[in-house]
Motif scaffolding. Sequence first.
Motif, PDB file in Angstrom:
ATOM      1  N   SER A  15       0.847  -1.189   0.000  1.00  0.00           N
ATOM      2  CA  SER A  15       0.000   0.000   0.000  1.00  0.00           C
ATOM      3  C   SER A  15       0.880   1.236   0.000  1.00  0.00           C
ATOM      4  O   SER A  15       2.013   1.219   0.483  1.00  0.00           O
ATOM      5  CB  SER A  15      -0.936   0.008   1.216  1.00  0.00           C
ATOM      6  N   GLN A  16       0.357   2.301  -0.578  1.00  0.00           N
ATOM      7  CA  GLN A  16       1.101   3.545  -0.704  1.00  0.00           C
ATOM      8  C   GLN A  16       0.593   4.564   0.304  1.00  0.00           C
ATOM      9  O   GLN A  16      -0.607   4.636   0.588  1.00  0.00           O
ATOM     10  CB  GLN A  16       0.945   4.103  -2.122  1.00  0.00           C
ATOM     11  N   SER A  17       1.515   5.346   0.861  1.00  0.00           N
ATOM     12  CA  SER A  17       1.143   6.410   1.787  1.00  0.00           C
ATOM     13  C   SER A  17       2.015   7.616   1.528  1.00  0.00           C
ATOM     14  O   SER A  17       2.915   7.584   0.680  1.00  0.00           O
ATOM     15  CB  SER A  17       1.308   5.942   3.237  1.00  0.00           C
ATOM     16  N   ARG A  18       1.785   8.689   2.242  1.00  0.00           N
ATOM     17  CA  ARG A  18       2.577   9.897   2.046  1.00  0.00           C
ATOM     18  C   ARG A  18       4.062   9.664   2.310  1.00  0.00           C
ATOM     19  O   ARG A  18       4.927  10.239   1.659  1.00  0.00           O
ATOM     20  CB  ARG A  18       2.076  10.998   2.987  1.00  0.00           C
ATOM     21  N   SER A  19       4.328   8.818   3.265  1.00  0.00           N
ATOM     22  CA  SER A  19       5.727   8.584   3.656  1.00  0.00           C
ATOM     23  C   SER A  19       6.403   7.479   2.859  1.00  0.00           C
ATOM     24  O   SER A  19       7.550   7.137   3.125  1.00  0.00           O
ATOM     25  CB  SER A  19       5.788   8.238   5.146  1.00  0.00           C
ATOM     26  N   GLY A  20       5.718   6.907   1.888  1.00  0.00           N
ATOM     27  CA  GLY A  20       6.326   5.845   1.091  1.00  0.00           C
ATOM     28  C   GLY A  20       5.387   4.676   0.889  1.00  0.00           C
ATOM     29  O   GLY A  20       4.233   4.849   0.467  1.00  0.00           O
ATOM     30  N   TYR A  21       5.863   3.486   1.213  1.00  0.00           N
ATOM     31  CA  TYR A  21       5.094   2.271   0.968  1.00  0.00           C
ATOM     32  C   TYR A  21       5.122   1.357   2.191  1.00  0.00           C
ATOM     33  O   TYR A  21       6.102   1.354   2.956  1.00  0.00           O
ATOM     34  CB  TYR A  21       5.654   1.516  -0.249  1.00  0.00           C
ATOM     35  N   ALA A  22       4.047   0.588   2.349  1.00  0.00           N
ATOM     36  CA  ALA A  22       3.967  -0.410   3.412  1.00  0.00           C
ATOM     37  C   ALA A  22       3.742  -1.772   2.773  1.00  0.00           C
ATOM     38  O   ALA A  22       2.827  -1.939   1.950  1.00  0.00           O
ATOM     39  CB  ALA A  22       2.829  -0.082   4.371  1.00  0.00           C
ATOM     40  N   VAL A  23       4.577  -2.733   3.114  1.00  0.00           N
ATOM     41  CA  VAL A  23       4.471  -4.097   2.569  1.00  0.00           C
ATOM     42  C   VAL A  23       4.126  -5.045   3.706  1.00  0.00           C
ATOM     43  O   VAL A  23       4.840  -5.111   4.718  1.00  0.00           O
ATOM     44  CB  VAL A  23       5.790  -4.532   1.897  1.00  0.00           C
ATOM     45  N   GLN A  24       3.036  -5.762   3.526  1.00  0.00           N
ATOM     46  CA  GLN A  24       2.637  -6.771   4.509  1.00  0.00           C
ATOM     47  C   GLN A  24       3.091  -8.136   4.005  1.00  0.00           C
ATOM     48  O   GLN A  24       2.905  -8.476   2.839  1.00  0.00           O
ATOM     49  CB  GLN A  24       1.118  -6.774   4.695  1.00  0.00           C
ATOM     50  N   PHE A  25       3.709  -8.934   4.876  1.00  0.00           N
ATOM     51  CA  PHE A  25       4.200 -10.246   4.478  1.00  0.00           C
ATOM     52  C   PHE A  25       4.115 -11.217   5.655  1.00  0.00           C
ATOM     53  O   PHE A  25       4.004 -10.808   6.821  1.00  0.00           O
ATOM     54  CB  PHE A  25       5.638 -10.162   3.965  1.00  0.00           C
ATOM     55  N   GLU A  26       4.163 -12.481   5.300  1.00  0.00           N
ATOM     56  CA  GLU A  26       4.158 -13.549   6.306  1.00  0.00           C
ATOM     57  C   GLU A  26       5.589 -14.011   6.510  1.00  0.00           C
ATOM     58  O   GLU A  26       6.303 -14.297   5.550  1.00  0.00           O
ATOM     59  CB  GLU A  26       3.279 -14.705   5.833  1.00  0.00           C
ATOM     60  N   THR A  27       6.029 -14.071   7.750  1.00  0.00           N
ATOM     61  CA  THR A  27       7.413 -14.441   8.047  1.00  0.00           C
ATOM     62  C   THR A  27       7.595 -15.948   7.991  1.00  0.00           C
ATOM     63  O   THR A  27       6.625 -16.717   7.890  1.00  0.00           O
ATOM     64  CB  THR A  27       7.815 -13.937   9.436  1.00  0.00           C
TER      65      THR A  27
END
Length: 418
Positions: free
Chosen positions: A136-148
């Motif tokens: 997902s994109q936000s003002r501060s850059g990007y957020a990546v959700q992942f499974e460890t």
Amino acid sequence: MPNILILGGGAAGLAAGLAAAQSAPRAQVVVLERSPRPGKKLLATGNGRCNLDNTGIAPERYFTADPAALLPLLDAVNAADPLGWFRALGLYTRTDEAGRIYPYSNQAADVLALLEHHLAQHHVQLRTGCTVRTLSQSRSGYAVQFETAEGSTEILRADAVICAMGGAAGPQFGTDGFGTRFAAQCGGRTEPLYPCLTALQCAKPNKTLAGIRAKAAASLLDGSRVLAAETGEVQFTDYGLSGICIMQLSGLLAPGRSPKAPAVELDLFPALDEAALTALFRSHAAQTAGDSPAGFWLGLLNRKLGCAVWSAAGLRDGNAPAVLTAGQWQKLAHTAKHWRFEGLTPCGWKQAQVTGGGLSLREVDAHFQFQGCPGLYFVGETLDCAGSCGGFNLHWAFGSGIAAGRDAARRVQRQRKK
């Protein structure tokens, strides 16, 4: 929080991570790889020897739906100079007579070990067993959700994200086409995926020829029109045809762009024209005392292969070479130079060396940055660009990764100065 996040630890992803860290030494760079170890597919390239580049890089050696869009991107890959980059890392190479470039040790494991060494030297964090779910994109850059690897869900935020999650070819190496699906989730226009650089199944394979190899010129036809030709060793299989020259032709069988009636013609005597081959066959029959088709092929072709050509020419086992008519000799020569195989279907993903199709090349700029999403990049096999056999695909993977990594580093450094 990492400044630069690389999704995928294959050839393109590792190159992107290292190039980013080299260009921005103070940046935090993290590589997420789904498999337990990075570079699994890289280890298998070139039959374990790692054919990492080629001296004959040219646009016509690549398959894409948009050749015009390929030109500036290939220029960017060439400008990244992946071979020079590797040599600066300490890789000594050798080049064979066909222009294929390998590590001097002929060991793909050495290329991977060299990359891992420099990644560690530049403090790049390499996390394995991580399956990316969303971005997902936000003002501060990007957020990546992942499974460890442990099964928990984690989110990492970054100023720049480079997607290098590969295509669908070689599922045994941990690929499944997620990279292209991910690009589509990000709003990108994609070209249909198809197995590229793979063997071809034929409608009526001659199973008795399985395992036989022969030098030949192979042509891909649409009806009677020749679309492309390759020369090399053809391998006959119980399902059809294989060998590098056949695999090269498979790149033209893209969905929506492939010929309506594809066929392959083999020329088993490419050095001779039909008249010269007819004369050779007649004189050879007089020189060999054999009175059977099998005996006639002595010194010309594998006997099983020759007998298959004999049959394809409409000659029967009982037709003794000594009594063939001039017309029959000509028909045999014509068949040996135009042996046709129809009902072609590319073999599946497991046999394919690379993925055809992917994210449209017009969706990225000359730095492989996704249009309209500053700081988001797509590289390597996620894009609609598949190279010929011989180091062209690794040139594209390494070069696009280096170009994107360097641009992401410049972006992060500019943001720091604000």
